[in-house]
Design a protein around this motif. Structure first.
Motif, PDB file in Angstrom:
ATOM      1  N   LYS A 161    -112.299 -13.118  10.099  1.00 20.91           N
ATOM      2  CA  LYS A 161    -112.979 -11.828  10.091  1.00 20.91           C
ATOM      3  C   LYS A 161    -113.192 -11.353  11.517  1.00 20.91           C
ATOM      4  CE  LYS A 161    -115.521 -12.739   5.814  1.00 20.91           C
ATOM      5  NZ  LYS A 161    -116.855 -12.899   5.228  1.00 20.91           N
ATOM      6  N   TRP A 162    -113.090 -10.006  11.683  1.00 24.73           N
ATOM      7  CA  TRP A 162    -113.367  -9.329  12.944  1.00 24.73           C
ATOM      8  C   TRP A 162    -112.295  -9.550  13.985  1.00 24.73           C
ATOM      9  CZ3 TRP A 162    -118.695 -12.050  13.189  1.00 24.73           C
ATOM     10  CH2 TRP A 162    -119.431 -11.697  12.061  1.00 24.73           C
ATOM     11  N   THR A 193    -110.557   8.306   9.295  1.00 24.15           N
ATOM     12  CA  THR A 193    -111.949   8.033   9.672  1.00 24.15           C
ATOM     13  C   THR A 193    -112.747   9.270  10.058  1.00 24.15           C
ATOM     14  OG1 THR A 193    -111.253   5.878  10.545  1.00 24.15           O
ATOM     15  CG2 THR A 193    -113.408   6.686  11.242  1.00 24.15           C
ATOM     16  N   CYS A 241    -113.411   2.084  13.457  1.00 21.84           N
ATOM     17  CA  CYS A 241    -112.640   1.449  12.399  1.00 21.84           C
ATOM     18  C   CYS A 241    -111.781   0.351  13.006  1.00 21.84           C
ATOM     19  CB  CYS A 241    -111.766   2.474  11.675  1.00 21.84           C
ATOM     20  SG  CYS A 241    -110.500   3.248  12.711  1.00 21.84           S
ATOM     21  N   SER A 290    -114.468  -3.508  14.322  1.00 22.52           N
ATOM     22  CA  SER A 290    -115.609  -2.760  13.798  1.00 22.52           C
ATOM     23  C   SER A 290    -116.331  -3.528  12.691  1.00 22.52           C
ATOM     24  CB  SER A 290    -115.157  -1.395  13.273  1.00 22.52           C
ATOM     25  OG  SER A 290    -114.378  -1.524  12.095  1.00 22.52           O
ATOM     26  N   LYS A 291    -115.742  -4.630  12.231  1.00 24.86           N
ATOM     27  CA  LYS A 291    -116.383  -5.462  11.216  1.00 24.86           C
ATOM     28  C   LYS A 291    -117.329  -6.489  11.831  1.00 24.86           C
ATOM     29  CE  LYS A 291    -112.196  -4.956   8.439  1.00 24.86           C
ATOM     30  NZ  LYS A 291    -111.007  -5.630   7.858  1.00 24.86           N
ATOM     31  N   LEU A 330    -119.571   3.871  10.389  1.00 24.72           N
ATOM     32  CA  LEU A 330    -118.464   3.084   9.866  1.00 24.72           C
ATOM     33  C   LEU A 330    -117.971   3.727   8.574  1.00 24.72           C
ATOM     34  CD1 LEU A 330    -119.852  -0.537  10.391  1.00 24.72           C
ATOM     35  CD2 LEU A 330    -118.427   0.820  11.935  1.00 24.72           C
ATOM     36  N   GLU A 341    -114.285   2.860   3.525  1.00 20.11           N
ATOM     37  CA  GLU A 341    -113.107   2.012   3.363  1.00 20.11           C
ATOM     38  C   GLU A 341    -112.744   1.382   4.698  1.00 20.11           C
ATOM     39  OE1 GLU A 341    -111.664   1.299   0.489  1.00 20.11           O
ATOM     40  OE2 GLU A 341    -113.116   2.579  -0.533  1.00 20.11           O
ATOM     41  N   SER A 342    -112.607   0.074   4.723  1.00 18.39           N
ATOM     42  CA  SER A 342    -112.314  -0.604   5.979  1.00 18.39           C
ATOM     43  C   SER A 342    -110.860  -0.430   6.402  1.00 18.39           C
ATOM     44  CB  SER A 342    -112.633  -2.100   5.855  1.00 18.39           C
ATOM     45  OG  SER A 342    -111.843  -2.710   4.839  1.00 18.39           O
ATOM     46  N   GLU A 343    -109.966  -0.182   5.457  1.00 23.06           N
ATOM     47  CA  GLU A 343    -108.540  -0.062   5.784  1.00 23.06           C
ATOM     48  C   GLU A 343    -108.201   1.400   6.116  1.00 23.06           C
ATOM     49  OE1 GLU A 343    -106.713  -2.411   6.382  1.00 23.06           O
ATOM     50  OE2 GLU A 343    -107.433  -4.167   5.300  1.00 23.06           O
ATOM     51  N   THR A 344    -108.748   1.880   7.228  1.00 20.41           N
ATOM     52  CA  THR A 344    -108.628   3.299   7.534  1.00 20.41           C
ATOM     53  C   THR A 344    -107.243   3.692   8.037  1.00 20.41           C
ATOM     54  OG1 THR A 344    -109.602   2.790   9.680  1.00 20.41           O
ATOM     55  CG2 THR A 344    -111.063   3.649   7.982  1.00 20.41           C
TER      56      THR A 344
END
Length: 619
Positions: A6-7, A327, A519, A523-524, A542, A545-548
């Protein structure tokens, strides 16, 4: 394939720099959406990063319903960083088929497709076959990757000409742009012909036809239409997109014959052959992002992707710009409703696309010339807006480098794995513990004796110095995990001070940025985001949706399908906000960061002084 932590930068389009080719697939399901029995309207986005090709499927609310990724091969030998378009296309097809299978999406449901990719440079011949750009002559290696910095000398030679086109690139070209890379290839080819007599290279020189940005090549491979994007040509090729302003208004057409090339520029830098055939080698026609290409997917491409022949495909975007499209309209509902009729509201925002590198994207209604910052680029991201593009060449890659090259990293990685968390999460926990142990007021204060200039891969913005080097002040003989945690925090802060420098520089030249939207993989990381909010002094939104980047690519397909009248309307419909992070209100924290920011800027000034001293010593 090991799961990416992650991140890390590998969760964005520009991924971990050395990923071997493999048949393995990393898939992310959303079973609640895929169980629907009714026919859906689905938009497909494809993003090719540095280490993988990814596909994402989105519904009409802009929600991700399924995604998949497939690794791609990269060759890295000293300063040479190369890839294969054949390998990338195979990975794209694998990822698209896997995503559709995972989400139980049938070909009839996919109404539009868009591509995004790194700004890597693809060489193909008149038949569309790969042309090697490698000194080895390996026919597979026909892509010069975006992060290849071999063309520093070529960029300097171009910049010395002071061509009028340079004022739209922040005053100078970066070695990451395409003109210096094409110039480098030209000089290498000549060297091979004269000194090495490599027959293969000689033959390639005679048959070579086209240079294409990777995202444009993907669209071409899918549709057979070699129309280029205003995004790629304007941002990476010195194309003057604003030459179309009057033509666009008169004809009300989003498809435009190329009229923004400066032929004198190409002649001056020794690449006059690129203007031949109505600029056939670099782009005879251009279009706004999302413009439908050709007749959609060709029969061959449709079969390879597992989709329907004729599925609309939109003109592509560079991956960072796709992140901006996915985004920039991600605002809380109460704000976005008020902003619909306000064309200026979007001009107060800057999108941080945080991956291996970070791009800083802001738009304006009027063109703003900002030294050391790319642009102004007309319609390169949002049609009829001027784009300003700042950037840092190494952010996620820098954090990975700092951690992986520390003696404490292996043990720390083992501890993180035993707890089923990433090494970044563990470092954040260590910092929280250190704050309590040392009784400091806030975690940032742990680095009062450590300062980092993050220019380990040069400075893209705002000083635009590719020769700038990274600096770390405050090292000791300590090699503990706590020392690594401090170095990690100081590096995050150095990156955030770099963002502050870019924002302040842009605002001093006419922008009015007061909101950041972030994004990408970094950003995580809550510590990374909070440090940026505190240091820049802006709230950070933010996206839901994380998959921008994938969403931005899918929006191109949505526009091509004519579900929306234009890109901006599609952005407003499919973007949505998630968490909002506010800067600290602690006056002591602000005073602390103001002080460290002054030290940050002084590090570069010291480096320039050192460079001058050594230059004089070597004369």
């Amino acid at each position: 394939m090991p799961t990416a932590p992650k991140w890390s930068s590998s969760s964005l389009s520009e991924t971990s720099p050395l990923v071997p080719s493999s048949a393995s697939i990393d898939m992310s399901p959303n079973t609640s959406e895929s169980s629907s029995a009714s026919r859906r309207t689905v938009f497909l986005g494809v993003d090719v990063g540095t280490g993988s090709a990814r596909a994402g499927l989105f519904d009409e609310q802009g929600r991700l319903i399924g995604s998949a990724s497939s690794p791609i091969q990269i060759w890295k030998e000293k300063d040479c960083i190369e890839q294969s378009s054949t390998d990338i296309w195979h990975a794209v097809c694998t990822a698209v088929k896997a995503a559709c299978s995972l989400a139980s999406v049938v070909p009839e449901e996919v109404v539009g497709l868009g591509f995004a990719a790194t700004c890597s440079l693809v060489a193909v011949d008149s038949d569309g076959s790969p042309v090697s750009v490698s000194w080895t002559g390996d026919a597979r290696r026909n892509i010069i990757v975006w992060m290849d910095h071999r063309a520093v000398n070529q960029a300097e030679r171009i910049n010395a000409n002071n061509s009028p086109v340079l004022q739209y690139c922040g005053g100078s070209l970066s070695p990451e742009m395409q003109a210096p890379k094409a110039m480098l290839y030209s000089s290498l080819s000549t060297h091979f012909l004269i000194c090495i007599h490599v027959i293969l290279v000689k033959n390639q020189t005679n048959t070579f036809t086209q240079w294409m940005d990777l995202s444009d090549w993907l669209s071409f491979r899918a549709t057979g239409d070699d129309t280029r994007s205003l995004c790629t040509t304007v941002c990476k090729w010195t194309y003057l997109g604003h030459a179309h302003m009057e033509v666009f208004r008169e004809k009300d057409s989003h498809s435009m014959e190329a009229c923004g090339w400066d032929d004198v520029f190409w002649e001056e830098i020794g690449l006059g052959d690129l203007v031949e055939g109505n600029h056939a080698k670099i782009g005879r026609s251009v279009a706004f992002p999302g413009h439908p290409l050709g007749s959609g997917l060709t029969p061959a491409a449709a079969k390879e992707l597992g989709l329907l022949v004729g599925t609309p495909v939109g003109t592509a975007l560079i991956d960072a710009h796709a992140g901006g499209v996915g985004t920039m309209e991600s605002l809380p509902e109460t704000e976005s409703k008020d902003d619909v009729a306000n064309e200026e509201a979007i001009c107060h925002r800057m999108v941080l696309v945080c991956g291996t590198s970070t791009c800083h994207m802001a738009v304006s209604r009027n063109k703003l010339f900002i030294p050391g910052v790319w642009g102004p680029f007309w319609s390169a991201m949002v049609p009829e807006y001027w784009l300003t593009e700042g950037g840092q060449s190494a952010t996620g890659a820098l954090l990975d480098h700092i951690i992986e090259n520390h003696v404490a990293a292996p043990l720390l990685a083992d501890r993180a794995a035993s707890q089923s968390i990433s090494i970044y999460e563990l470092l954040n926990k260590i910092l929280e513990s250190m704050m309590q142990e040392r009784k400091v007021l806030f975690v940032s204060a742990l680095t009062e004796d450590m300062h980092v200039l993050p220019d380990f891969h040069g400075n893209r913005s705002p000083v635009a110095d590719p020769k700038s080097k990274g600096m770390v002040c405050g090292l000791t003989l300590e090699t503990s995990e706590k020392q690594l945690a401090l170095l990690y925090l100081a590096t995050i802060q150095g990156i955030a001070y770099g963002t502050r420098h870019i924002v302040e520089h842009c605002n001093s030249h006419g922008h009015k940025i007061d909101t950041l939207l972030a994004c990408g993989g970094l950003s995580k990381n809550p510590l990374y985001v909070q440090e940026h909010a505190d240091i820049v002094g802006c709230r950070i939104i933010l996206p839901r949706e994380s998959e921008t980047v994938l969403l931005g690519a899918a929006i191109l397909g949505a526009v091509a399908s004519q579900k929306y009248s234009g890109l901006h309307e599609a952005m407003r419909a499919l973007n949505a906000a998630g968490q909002v992070i506010h800067p600290s209100k602690d006056a002591k924290a602000k005073k602390y960061h103001d002080a460290k920011y002054q030290i940050f800027k002084s590090l570069y000034e010291q480096q320039l002084s050192h460079r001058s001293i050594m230059m004089q010593a070597l004369q």
